[in-house]
Scaffold this motif. Structure first.
Motif, mmCIF file in Angstrom:
data_model
loop_
_atom_site.group_PDB
_atom_site.id
_atom_site.type_symbol
_atom_site.label_atom_id
_atom_site.label_comp_id
_atom_site.label_asym_id
_atom_site.label_seq_id
_atom_site.Cartn_x
_atom_site.Cartn_y
_atom_site.Cartn_z
ATOM 1 N N VAL A 140 23.486 23.786 27.862
ATOM 2 C CA VAL A 140 22.905 23.642 28.966
ATOM 3 C C VAL A 140 21.788 22.739 29.170
ATOM 4 N N VAL A 141 20.947 22.464 27.954
ATOM 5 C CA VAL A 141 19.714 21.740 28.039
ATOM 6 C C VAL A 141 20.298 20.211 28.067
ATOM 7 N N GLU A 142 21.258 19.818 27.491
ATOM 8 C CA GLU A 142 21.911 18.550 27.536
ATOM 9 C C GLU A 142 22.644 18.135 29.118
ATOM 10 N N ARG A 143 22.973 19.082 29.478
ATOM 11 C CA ARG A 143 23.304 18.894 30.764
ATOM 12 C C ARG A 143 22.256 18.990 32.001
ATOM 13 N N LEU A 144 21.377 19.572 31.747
ATOM 14 C CA LEU A 144 20.009 19.584 32.540
ATOM 15 C C LEU A 144 19.452 18.123 32.397
ATOM 16 N N LYS A 145 19.118 17.724 31.366
ATOM 17 C CA LYS A 145 18.689 16.372 30.865
ATOM 18 C C LYS A 145 19.604 15.300 31.587
ATOM 19 N N ALA A 146 20.991 15.328 31.743
ATOM 20 C CA ALA A 146 21.714 14.401 32.238
ATOM 21 C C ALA A 146 21.657 14.379 33.572
ATOM 22 N N PHE A 147 21.272 15.609 34.264
ATOM 23 C CA PHE A 147 21.132 15.678 35.832
ATOM 24 C C PHE A 147 19.812 15.285 36.086
ATOM 25 N N SER A 148 18.878 15.159 35.193
ATOM 26 C CA SER A 148 17.594 14.792 35.608
ATOM 27 C C SER A 148 17.074 13.617 35.095
ATOM 28 N N GLN A 149 17.899 12.620 34.660
ATOM 29 C CA GLN A 149 17.581 11.401 34.095
ATOM 30 C C GLN A 149 16.761 11.656 32.948
ATOM 31 N N GLY A 150 16.859 12.596 31.885
ATOM 32 C CA GLY A 150 16.436 12.815 30.730
ATOM 33 C C GLY A 150 15.101 13.700 30.938
ATOM 34 N N ARG A 151 14.478 14.064 32.132
ATOM 35 C CA ARG A 151 13.277 14.721 32.123
ATOM 36 C C ARG A 151 13.435 16.087 31.990
ATOM 37 N N GLY A 152 14.529 16.611 32.335
ATOM 38 C CA GLY A 152 14.436 18.037 32.505
ATOM 39 C C GLY A 152 14.150 18.275 34.229
ATOM 40 N N VAL A 153 14.726 19.564 34.724
ATOM 41 C CA VAL A 153 14.408 19.837 35.956
ATOM 42 C C VAL A 153 13.294 20.408 36.400
ATOM 43 N N ASP A 154 12.797 20.292 37.563
ATOM 44 C CA ASP A 154 11.655 20.470 38.147
ATOM 45 C C ASP A 154 11.027 21.786 38.082
ATOM 46 N N VAL A 155 12.490 22.758 38.539
ATOM 47 C CA VAL A 155 12.003 24.033 38.664
ATOM 48 C C VAL A 155 13.483 24.918 37.973
ATOM 49 N N ILE A 156 13.111 25.998 37.627
ATOM 50 C CA ILE A 156 14.200 27.043 37.315
ATOM 51 C C ILE A 156 13.824 28.217 37.875
ATOM 52 N N ILE A 157 14.921 28.792 38.676
ATOM 53 C CA ILE A 157 14.742 30.039 39.304
ATOM 54 C C ILE A 157 15.875 30.901 38.599
ATOM 55 N N ASP A 158 15.163 31.996 37.843
ATOM 56 C CA ASP A 158 16.011 32.493 36.774
ATOM 57 C C ASP A 158 16.161 33.944 36.829
ATOM 58 N N MET A 159 17.453 34.304 36.526
ATOM 59 C CA MET A 159 17.545 35.619 36.448
ATOM 60 C C MET A 159 17.731 36.518 35.219
ATOM 61 N N ASP A 160 17.439 35.592 33.912
ATOM 62 C CA ASP A 160 17.781 36.060 32.479
ATOM 63 C C ASP A 160 16.795 35.153 31.592
ATOM 64 N N PHE A 161 15.475 35.784 31.910
ATOM 65 C CA PHE A 161 14.422 35.051 30.885
ATOM 66 C C PHE A 161 14.686 34.869 29.445
ATOM 67 N N ALA A 162 15.317 35.903 28.996
ATOM 68 C CA ALA A 162 15.584 35.972 27.338
ATOM 69 C C ALA A 162 16.554 34.662 27.204
ATOM 70 N N THR A 163 17.345 34.094 27.886
ATOM 71 C CA THR A 163 18.306 32.862 27.740
ATOM 72 C C THR A 163 17.152 31.595 28.297
ATOM 73 N N ALA A 164 17.011 31.598 29.602
ATOM 74 C CA ALA A 164 16.075 30.532 30.184
ATOM 75 C C ALA A 164 15.173 30.056 29.263
ATOM 76 N N SER A 165 14.443 30.777 28.669
ATOM 77 C CA SER A 165 13.010 30.858 28.041
ATOM 78 C C SER A 165 13.421 29.813 26.822
ATOM 79 N N GLN A 166 14.725 29.784 26.351
ATOM 80 C CA GLN A 166 15.037 28.917 24.936
ATOM 81 C C GLN A 166 15.176 27.605 25.903
ATOM 82 N N TRP A 167 15.590 27.449 27.059
ATOM 83 C CA TRP A 167 16.200 26.079 27.392
ATOM 84 C C TRP A 167 14.671 25.361 28.051
ATOM 85 N N VAL A 168 13.576 26.290 28.462
ATOM 86 C CA VAL A 168 12.370 25.927 28.715
ATOM 87 C C VAL A 168 11.668 24.977 27.618
ATOM 88 N N THR A 169 11.620 25.620 26.390
ATOM 89 C CA THR A 169 11.060 25.146 25.421
ATOM 90 C C THR A 169 11.776 24.028 24.299
#
Length: 332
Positions: free
Chosen positions: A207-236
């Motif tokens: 997931v993180v690699e796909r997000l970086k590819a989607f955002s030219q390596g920066r990461g996305v600007d916003v995550i709107i999330d239904m599962d913080f237990a998983t998304a928190s790891q992508w954030v960090t």
């Protein structure tokens, strides 16, 4: 119905699987009191939270009629409520929040503010999707910035879910670019029908690699999330850009969730959480008005995935548990 002593309903008296605990029959129905309305329900919306409550939330009353969402017609009003509301088509929110009588019932009495006028161009099935999915989506996107999302890259987790599908539509309407996590090709197509530019098969793709590819390596600007237990790891680990924000409204883990503090601090990450049942009055009013504005303008796609009768409530709950695509609605 409002002058009788009962209404046909489905309920449970203990926690457990739907086929083991659900009962259909007659239950008492009081007349509307001061500030209340009695609604003859046409539909009842079934959400994942209803399933979780029936399985594990301790009962504080002898019985619970499940479901917070529904739509129907006001057939009686209590003192202090305009009689002009009789006959009004409405959608309902928080019907079963901190009270035993939800919308899995042919009639219900609620405070009049919880019965919102349903626009003429919106049917009762769509109305039964507004209370949790609709309001959650509107509040999440509002916290993410609404018009300020233009040009931003946004991850919507569960983009094909009832909430995620509305979120994807709204972000796209505001000019944001959505990449959504999905679990199958069918769900990917559903997310893209709402406006998602790309999708990530979160079970098999990095997931993180796909997000970086989607955002030219920066990461996305916003995550709107239904599962913080998983998304928190992508954030960090770089999935969210510096000064980005995560807007969270749920998690598959209800206990402690560990966070790595340094990436949050040094990337100035913002975390916002909300519970749709417990919005501040001003926020609730804004969201209700905004949602009805969207309905009047015909700016939302509604996906009714499956419809059942009240006698089929077990099948309705099992459909939600099985991950039914689209909203599950009971016709009353």
């Amino acid at each position: 119905m409002t002058t009788s002593l009962s209404t046909r309903a489905a309920w449970y008296e203990k926690n457990g699987e739907a086929r083991d605990v659900m009962v259909v029959g007659s239950l008492p129905l009081k007349a509307p009191g001061r500030g209340e309305v009695c609604v003859r329900l046409a539909t009842s919306g079934v959400n994942p939270s209803d399933v979780k409550s029936r399985r594990a939330r301790p009962l504080t009353d002898p019985w619970v009629v499940p479901h917070s969402d529904g739509a129907g017609t006001i057939e009686a009003v209590g003192e202090g409520v305009s009689k002009q509301r009789v006959g009004e088509r409405v959608w309902i929110w928080n019907a079963q929040w901190q009270r035993p009588h939800g919308t899995a019932s042919e009639a219900i009495v609620v405070p009049e503010a919880q019965a919102v006028k349903l626009p003429d161009n919106t049917d009762f099935a769509a109305g039964a999707c507004m209370g949790i999915p609709g309001l959650t989506a509107v509040q999440a996107v509002h916290l993410a910035g609404d018009e300020n999302l233009r040009g931003k890259k946004v991850l919507v987790t569960g983009a094909s879910s009832a909430v995620g599908h509305y979120v994807t539509q709204l972000v796209t309407q505001y000019g944001g670019q959505v990449i959504g996590t999905v679990g199958s090709e069918v769900k990917a197509a559903h997310a893209k029908s709402a406006g998602a530019v790309e999708t990530i098969f979160y079970k098999t793709e990095p997931v993180v690699e796909r997000l970086k590819a989607f955002s030219q390596g920066r990461g996305v600007d916003v995550i709107i999330d239904m599962d913080f237990a998983t998304a928190s790891q992508w954030v960090t680990t770089g999935g969210l850009a510096p000064h980005g924000e995560l807007i969270g409204y749920g998690s598959n883990v209800v206990g402690d969730i560990p966070l790595t503090f340094r990436p949050l601090l040094f990337n100035s990450i913002g975390l916002k959480f909300f519970l749709v049942y417990d919005l501040l009055p001003a926020d609730r009013t804004w969201c209700v008005n905004r949602l009805n504005e969207l309905l009047v303008r015909g700016q939302l796609q509604h996906t009714i995935g499956a419809r059942f009768t009240l006698d089929q409530i077990v099948k309705a709950h099992e459909a939600v548990e099985a991950g039914q695509l689209g909203n599950v609605v009971i016709d009353l």
